[in-house]
Design an enzyme around this catalytic site. Sequence first.
Site, mmCIF file in Angstrom:
data_model
loop_
_atom_site.group_PDB
_atom_site.id
_atom_site.type_symbol
_atom_site.label_atom_id
_atom_site.label_comp_id
_atom_site.label_asym_id
_atom_site.label_seq_id
_atom_site.Cartn_x
_atom_site.Cartn_y
_atom_site.Cartn_z
ATOM 1 N N GLU A 299 3.770 -8.071 8.065
ATOM 2 C CA GLU A 299 3.908 -6.530 7.771
ATOM 3 C C GLU A 299 4.926 -6.210 6.560
ATOM 4 O OE1 GLU A 299 2.234 -4.552 10.139
ATOM 5 O OE2 GLU A 299 1.613 -6.533 10.562
ATOM 6 N N PRO B 7 0.712 -1.249 -0.111
ATOM 7 C CA PRO B 7 0.028 -0.002 -0.050
ATOM 8 C C PRO B 7 1.020 1.291 -0.041
ATOM 9 C CG PRO B 7 -0.112 -1.224 2.045
ATOM 10 C CD PRO B 7 0.671 -2.094 1.090
HETATM 11 C C1 JA5 Z 1 -1.068 -5.335 1.466
HETATM 12 C C2 JA5 Z 1 1.709 -7.934 3.577
HETATM 13 O O1 JA5 Z 1 -2.801 -1.481 -2.564
HETATM 14 C C3 JA5 Z 1 -3.450 -2.080 -1.661
HETATM 15 C C4 JA5 Z 1 -2.790 -3.214 -1.336
HETATM 16 C C5 JA5 Z 1 -2.526 -3.768 0.157
HETATM 17 C C6 JA5 Z 1 -1.436 -4.592 0.553
HETATM 18 C C7 JA5 Z 1 -0.478 -4.617 -0.772
HETATM 19 S S1 JA5 Z 1 -0.954 -3.907 -2.196
HETATM 20 N N1 JA5 Z 1 0.464 -5.637 -0.506
HETATM 21 C C8 JA5 Z 1 0.139 -6.007 0.775
HETATM 22 C C9 JA5 Z 1 1.396 -6.638 1.585
HETATM 23 O O2 JA5 Z 1 0.849 -7.054 2.972
HETATM 24 O O3 JA5 Z 1 2.236 -7.152 1.093
#
Ligand code: JA5
Length: 266
Positions: free
Chosen positions: A120, A93
């Site tokens: 995380e 994000p």
């Molecule tokens: C959470 C470990 O743009 C929305 C997104 C949320 C999120 C993304 S992309 N990647 C991850 C993550 O959490 O890798």
Amino acid sequence: MRLDIVSIFPEYFAPLDVSLIGKARERGTLDVHVHQLRDWAHDVHKTVDDTPYGGGPGMVMKPEVWGEAIDTVIAAGPQGPDGGLPRMIVPTPSGRPFSQELAQELAGEPWLLFACGRYEGIDSRVMAEYSSRLRVDEVSIGDYVLAGGEVAVLVMVEAVGRLLPGVLGNAQSAVDDSFAPGSMQNLVEGPVYTKPPVWRGHEVPAVLLSGHHGNVARWRRDEAIRRTVRNRPELAAAIDPATLDKHDRKLLEELSFRLQPEDMAN
Ligand code: JA5
């Protein structure tokens, strides 16, 4: 195009076997390889995470496991060990926004490597290490939190895959999209209808049954403008007044929408 996806949940990618993307894989347009990150964890528990330096909640993905995974995927590339390098995409994000423009750019790449974080996220030294060897982009698909990168990768693979030559049945479908370059600038698409002409008392707008192509085009543009003002005021605010005709201006006036003044530059 070759796609490698590394994740602790390879089962998330079952949807890539069906529909447009599944067909593209059958035809060889797309060559998708999904990898289990834990294959590169060497302890008995196949550990991929550890506690964050500096403290705080949750866990962080270990750099050594990711390093071995990515090195192996790179070395097993499309044309063998000297067959070029992938562009690496890490969903997060905190990344740069995904957009139709970025999808178009990625659709021109021969090889993409998606690294899916969980917990995380991935130890940032992994992105630092590969940034010195590959093009690495941290990419966000929107301002909300997910449990991991997998669903974001599915979104990006579908957006990119449907742009590849021959993936869409109808060549016009990709250029008509709301956000495609060449579509009505800064306007989302209006409503669509099919038969029957009356359903549960709801009538299809008469103009669409009229056969008058000019009136149909005008009506569709009006509806696109109405929807853009209602649902996407920030897109409406970015409309270049020079792209609007007198009818458009009158409609925006009726909707009480104030256009940005034309600037003095240029
Ligand atoms: C959470 C470990 O743009 C929305 C997104 C949320 C999120 C993304 S992309 N990647 C991850 C993550 O959490 O890798």
